[in-house]
Each structure stands twice: as structure tokens, then as C-alpha cells.
Design an enzyme around this catalytic site. Structure first.
Site, PDB file in Angstrom:
ATOM      1  N   CYS A 116      17.403  17.276 -35.958  1.00  0.00           N
ATOM      2  CA  CYS A 116      16.708  16.895 -37.183  1.00  0.00           C
ATOM      3  C   CYS A 116      17.636  16.853 -38.398  1.00  0.00           C
ATOM      4  CB  CYS A 116      15.573  17.873 -37.403  1.00  0.00           C
ATOM      5  SG  CYS A 116      14.721  18.231 -35.856  1.00  0.00           S
ATOM      6  N   HIS A 141      12.916  18.856 -44.084  1.00  0.00           N
ATOM      7  CA  HIS A 141      12.612  18.409 -42.723  1.00  0.00           C
ATOM      8  C   HIS A 141      11.236  18.957 -42.319  1.00  0.00           C
ATOM      9  CE1 HIS A 141      12.512  17.920 -38.515  1.00  0.00           C
ATOM     10  NE2 HIS A 141      12.808  19.181 -38.238  1.00  0.00           N
ATOM     11  N   ASN A 186       6.852  16.683 -35.965  1.00  0.00           N
ATOM     12  CA  ASN A 186       8.300  16.753 -36.147  1.00  0.00           C
ATOM     13  C   ASN A 186       8.917  15.473 -35.579  1.00  0.00           C
ATOM     14  OD1 ASN A 186      11.034  17.249 -35.952  1.00  0.00           O
ATOM     15  ND2 ASN A 186      10.795  19.359 -35.257  1.00  0.00           N
TER      16      ASN A 186
HETATM   17  O1  UT7 Z   1      13.298  20.962 -35.604  1.00  0.00           O
HETATM   18  C1  UT7 Z   1      13.516  22.029 -34.730  1.00  0.00           C
HETATM   19  C2  UT7 Z   1      12.523  21.912 -33.592  1.00  0.00           C
HETATM   20  N1  UT7 Z   1      11.808  23.093 -33.288  1.00  0.00           N
HETATM   21  C3  UT7 Z   1      11.018  23.760 -34.165  1.00  0.00           C
HETATM   22  O2  UT7 Z   1      10.907  23.473 -35.312  1.00  0.00           O
HETATM   23  C4  UT7 Z   1      10.245  24.920 -33.591  1.00  0.00           C
HETATM   24  C5  UT7 Z   1      10.242  26.141 -34.480  1.00  0.00           C
HETATM   25  N2  UT7 Z   1       9.305  27.088 -33.988  1.00  0.00           N
HETATM   26  C6  UT7 Z   1       7.970  26.956 -34.159  1.00  0.00           C
HETATM   27  O3  UT7 Z   1       7.544  26.024 -34.799  1.00  0.00           O
HETATM   28  C7  UT7 Z   1       7.059  27.992 -33.585  1.00  0.00           C
HETATM   29  O4  UT7 Z   1       7.833  29.047 -33.045  1.00  0.00           O
HETATM   30  C8  UT7 Z   1       6.125  27.420 -32.488  1.00  0.00           C
HETATM   31  C9  UT7 Z   1       5.102  26.523 -33.121  1.00  0.00           C
HETATM   32  C10 UT7 Z   1       6.933  26.651 -31.441  1.00  0.00           C
HETATM   33  C11 UT7 Z   1       5.387  28.553 -31.786  1.00  0.00           C
HETATM   34  O5  UT7 Z   1       4.687  29.326 -32.758  1.00  0.00           O
HETATM   35  P1  UT7 Z   1       4.834  30.913 -32.744  1.00  0.00           P
HETATM   36  O6  UT7 Z   1       3.921  31.436 -33.769  1.00  0.00           O
HETATM   37  O7  UT7 Z   1       6.287  31.253 -32.866  1.00  0.00           O
HETATM   38  O8  UT7 Z   1       4.235  31.288 -31.336  1.00  0.00           O
HETATM   39  P2  UT7 Z   1       4.950  32.060 -30.142  1.00  0.00           P
HETATM   40  O9  UT7 Z   1       6.073  31.252 -29.589  1.00  0.00           O
HETATM   41  O10 UT7 Z   1       5.235  33.458 -30.588  1.00  0.00           O
HETATM   42  O11 UT7 Z   1       3.788  32.061 -29.079  1.00  0.00           O
HETATM   43  C12 UT7 Z   1       2.572  32.779 -29.302  1.00  0.00           C
HETATM   44  C13 UT7 Z   1       1.659  32.519 -28.128  1.00  0.00           C
HETATM   45  C14 UT7 Z   1       2.341  32.689 -26.773  1.00  0.00           C
HETATM   46  O12 UT7 Z   1       1.416  33.296 -25.895  1.00  0.00           O
HETATM   47  P3  UT7 Z   1       1.496  34.881 -25.605  1.00  0.00           P
HETATM   48  O13 UT7 Z   1       2.858  35.097 -25.025  1.00  0.00           O
HETATM   49  O14 UT7 Z   1       1.302  35.545 -26.929  1.00  0.00           O
HETATM   50  O15 UT7 Z   1       0.366  35.084 -24.654  1.00  0.00           O
HETATM   51  C15 UT7 Z   1       2.588  31.285 -26.326  1.00  0.00           C
HETATM   52  O16 UT7 Z   1       2.619  31.153 -24.914  1.00  0.00           O
HETATM   53  O17 UT7 Z   1       1.189  31.166 -28.173  1.00  0.00           O
HETATM   54  C16 UT7 Z   1       1.391  30.567 -26.894  1.00  0.00           C
HETATM   55  N3  UT7 Z   1       1.575  29.136 -27.083  1.00  0.00           N
HETATM   56  C17 UT7 Z   1       0.549  28.270 -27.168  1.00  0.00           C
HETATM   57  N4  UT7 Z   1      -0.789  28.449 -27.112  1.00  0.00           N
HETATM   58  C18 UT7 Z   1      -1.562  27.371 -27.234  1.00  0.00           C
HETATM   59  C19 UT7 Z   1       2.727  28.455 -27.228  1.00  0.00           C
HETATM   60  N5  UT7 Z   1       2.472  27.145 -27.379  1.00  0.00           N
HETATM   61  C20 UT7 Z   1       1.133  27.008 -27.356  1.00  0.00           C
HETATM   62  C21 UT7 Z   1       0.264  25.914 -27.480  1.00  0.00           C
HETATM   63  N6  UT7 Z   1      -1.068  26.137 -27.420  1.00  0.00           N
HETATM   64  N7  UT7 Z   1       0.704  24.650 -27.663  1.00  0.00           N
END
Ligand code: UT7
Length: 345
Positions: free
Chosen positions: A123, A264, A294
Site C-alpha cells: 500500500c 492509506h 483496502n
Molecule cells: O495494508 C496492510 C494490509 N493489512 C492490514 O491493514 C491489516 C491490519 N490489521 C487489521 O486490520 C486487523 O488486525 C484485522 C481486521 C485483520 C483483524 O482485527 P483484530 O481486531 O486484530 O482481530 P483479531 O485478529 O485479533 O481476531 C479476533 C477474532 C479471532 O477469533 P478468536 O481467536 O478470538 O476466536 C479471529 O479468528 O476474530 C476472528 N476473525 C474473524 N471473525 C469473523 C478474524 N477474521 C474474522 C472475520 N469474521 N472476517
């Protein structure tokens, strides 16, 4: 760690035109919820994304790039023959070899000008490319350089991985960098890389480390985007805030003097955390992640073009652009909007 000093002070080089393109097809969170174990509410709460655009099956990266490039050329009042160089920032190229810029040179009917891609910097690619183009204009003052950020991420990502697929969208954005850019003058820039964290956001397949193979394709390696979301989140906030501060310092500006921050568009929570870290109120932060998700290297030019179309920018405004992507790379620019910013399509 010692940071390279950003070049500062007006050099009379800027953006002569802006353009963007998004595909027609809107893909909603509900559609994702029907394919993977997720929900509209989870996606909105954790990312702010409500919908995104996906390219049609018969569209390729080149089609998106061409549409944005033609819009930027029209906005700049330039014919393709007046472009002296092309830089395309993309992680989703038209083909593996040659690069997308070669196809774009032919499609736009440009002269036999230098053309190259900045690939793999995620990005941050578009702002890096604008910064490189600025230095090329400093070296060749009469050159007008077409810079495109384009991604067709829907064709690269794993449609079964809920942790990544819900984040991305397809789009393209473009500008022309030249002497005396009427849309905005580049006042300063900042860019940097921390390659020690390459492991938390990557796609290995196809490189020499993990060449394509039948077995790999069957395992789905070609779509295995590795992303440690929480770590990427933290780095994105820290790096965009720090880079923004350095770009502002190089321009001799304080955050209070910034009229609009165009970051971004990765995740609404990341945008809010960056705004808090920079102590800029949310009214001065442009957000369109809810509409497009994104869109990688297309994100910043798309947001800037949309902010302009919505009348959020006026001549004389100070605009801070910042981005962060795989690598990790980060890049920021400070612009002073020129008279050409007022023209909205
Ligand atoms: O430009 C660079 C590209 N990447 C990014 O910008 C990503 C940056 N990171 C993020 O935006 C966030 O970390 C995410 C949106 C990817 C994830 O949000 P988070 O608040 O950090 O959630 P997490 O990874 O801590 O996951 C929390 C829970 C997990 O379940 P458990 O382990 O608590 O049971 C995940 O498995 O949410 C679960 N989870 C989902 N649930 C429903 C992860 N993805 C999803 C989903 N739907 N799509």
C-alpha cells in the site's frame, strides 16, 4: 535508529492532474458472510468496511490502470504524447514479466518513454512512486511523469480465508508529476523500510524461494497471503504517524496547519489510531474505507481524488498523505493544493 533526512522546501514540482477508477461491481459484507464464517457486523466493527468494488471477470489490472491514467491525463489537460515517463505501483501486475508499465505504454499510445513498475511494496507503493517521480522531474525538468497505483486484489487473495479476504478491494488511481503541478505542489516527503518484518505480511509463491509447482498450486500457495493482522495493525499506526511527523517537520509545518490528512485506507480503527497519535481531529481526516476497503497502492490516489471531488480541498490547503505497506515500507508526502484542486468532476 537514524532516519534519512527528508528533502524539504518547495522545488516547484507537484501534481498536474488526478484521476481514479473503481469497477462497477459492489461486493457487500453480506455476500462475504454467505461465503465464509463472518458477518456484516464483525467486518464493520473491526474494520469499518461496509462494501468494496471487484473487477469484472473480463477486466485486468491494465484496464483499471488505463481508466485512471486517462482520467488523470484529461484532468491535467495533457495528451498521452506529452508524457515522458511512466511509473506503475502494483502488487497485482498484468502478467509476471514484463511489468504493467510496459503494457500501459502501449495501451495509451505513448512514445517510447522509460517505464517501470514499483512492485511488492504494498500500500506504500503509490507515494513511493510519486517521490521517485519527483526526483526524476528534478533531474529532467521538462518531463511529465504518469504515476499509477493499481490493484486487482480480488484475483490474488484467498476467497476462503476470512482473515484477509474481507479487507480488500479493486481500484486504480493516477497522477501526473511535473514542474509546477497545478493540483498541488510537493513540499516534502518521507519514506523508509524495515525489512526485518517482511514475515508478517507476505505472499511467497512464485518467487525463487517458493517457485510455482503443481503441488503448490493444488495447496493454493499462489493465494496464500500471510498476514499477522494485529502486528500489522500496530506497525501501520506507528509507522504512518512517525513518517507523517517527519514529513511535516521537513515542510516546516505543524499538525495544526494541516487542512486534510489523506491516509492509506486500511482499516477505520487504524485511521482513528493514527489520527489520535498525530493529535488531528477526525473532521480533518479523509475516510472512504467504508466504500472501497483496502485497495493497496490505489488507496491514497483514490482517496485524494475523491476528497477533491467532494469539495474537501481548496487552493492553498496543506494536505498530508501517508501510507504503509508490506515490506514494511512507509511513505508520506506534504502537498500544498494549487488552483487546479478546485476543479471537481
Ligand atoms: O495494508 C496492510 C494490509 N493489512 C492490514 O491493514 C491489516 C491490519 N490489521 C487489521 O486490520 C486487523 O488486525 C484485522 C481486521 C485483520 C483483524 O482485527 P483484530 O481486531 O486484530 O482481530 P483479531 O485478529 O485479533 O481476531 C479476533 C477474532 C479471532 O477469533 P478468536 O481467536 O478470538 O476466536 C479471529 O479468528 O476474530 C476472528 N476473525 C474473524 N471473525 C469473523 C478474524 N477474521 C474474522 C472475520 N469474521 N472476517
Amino acid at each position: 535508529m537514524l532516519q534519512p533526512k527528508a528533502p524539504s522546501g518547495p522545488q516547484g514540482i507537484g501534481l498536474a492532474g488526478l484521476g481514479s477508477y473503481v469497477p462497477e461491481r459492489i461486493f457487500t459484507n453480506e455476500e462475504w458472510a454467505r461465503r465464509v464464517d463472518t458477518s456484516h457486523d464483525w467486518i464493520v466493527e473491526r474494520t469499518g468496511i461496509e462494501r468494496r468494488r471487484f473487477a469484472a471477470a473480463d477486466q485486468t489490472t491494465l484496464d483499471l490502470a488505463e481508466a485512471a491514467a486517462r482520467a488523470a491525463l484529461t484532468d491535467a489537460g495533457l495528451e498521452p504524447s506529452e508524457i515522458g515517463e511512466i511509473v506503475v505501483a502494483t502488487d497485482t501486475p498484468e502478467v509476471y514479466i514484463p511489468d504493467t508499465s510496459a503494457f500501459l505504454q502501449e495501451r495509451l499510445g505513448l512514445g517510447e518513454v522509460p517505464a517501470y513498475d514499483l512492485a511488492g511494496s504494498g500500500c506504500a507503493g503509490f507515494l513511493q512512486a510519486v517521490d521517485v517521480a519527483r526526483s526524476r522531474v528534478a533531474a529532467y525538468p521538462d518531463r511529465r511523469i504518469l504515476v499509477v497505483g493499481v490493484e486487482l486484489l480480488s484475483r490474488l487473495m484467498n476467497w476462503n480465508d476470512r482473515e484477509t479476504c474481507v479487507l480488500f478491494g479493486d481500484a486504480a488511481g493516477a497522477t501526473v508529476v511535473s514542474k509546477g503541478g497545478r493540483v498541488g505542489e510537493i513540499l516534502s516527503s518521507d519514506a523508509g523500510t524495515d525489512g526485518s518484518r517482511a514475515d508478517i505480511l507476505s505472499l511467497e509463491a512464485g518467487g525463487t524461494r517458493l517457485p510455482f509447482s503443481v503441488e503448490g498450486a493444488q495447496r493454493g500457495d499462489h493465494q496464500r497471503v500471510v498476514m499477522r493482522g494485529r502486528e500489522v495493525f500496530r506497525e501501520a499506526v506507528r509507522r504512518m504517524a512517525d513518517s507523517s511527523r517527519r514529513a511535516l517537520a521537513a515542510a516546516g509545518l505543524s499538525i495544526d496547519e494541516v487542512d486534510l490528512l489523506v491516509p492509506h485506507q486500511a482499516n477505520l480503527r487504524i485511521l482513528r489510531a493514527v489520527s489520535r497519535a498525530l493529535e488531528i481531529d477526525e473532521e480533518r481526516v479523509f475516510v472512504n474505507v467504508q466504500e472501497y476497503g483496502n485497495t493497496g497502492s490505489a488507496s491514497v490516489p483514490l482517496a485524494l481524488d475523491q476528497a477533491r471531488s467532494e469539495g474537501r480541498l481548496h487552493a492553498g490547503d496543506r494536505v498530508l498523505l501517508t501510507a504503509f505497506g508490506a515490506g514494511f515500507h512507509w511513505s508520506s508526502l506534504v502537498l500544498r493544493a494549487g488552483p487546479g484542486i478546485e476543479r471537481s468532476e
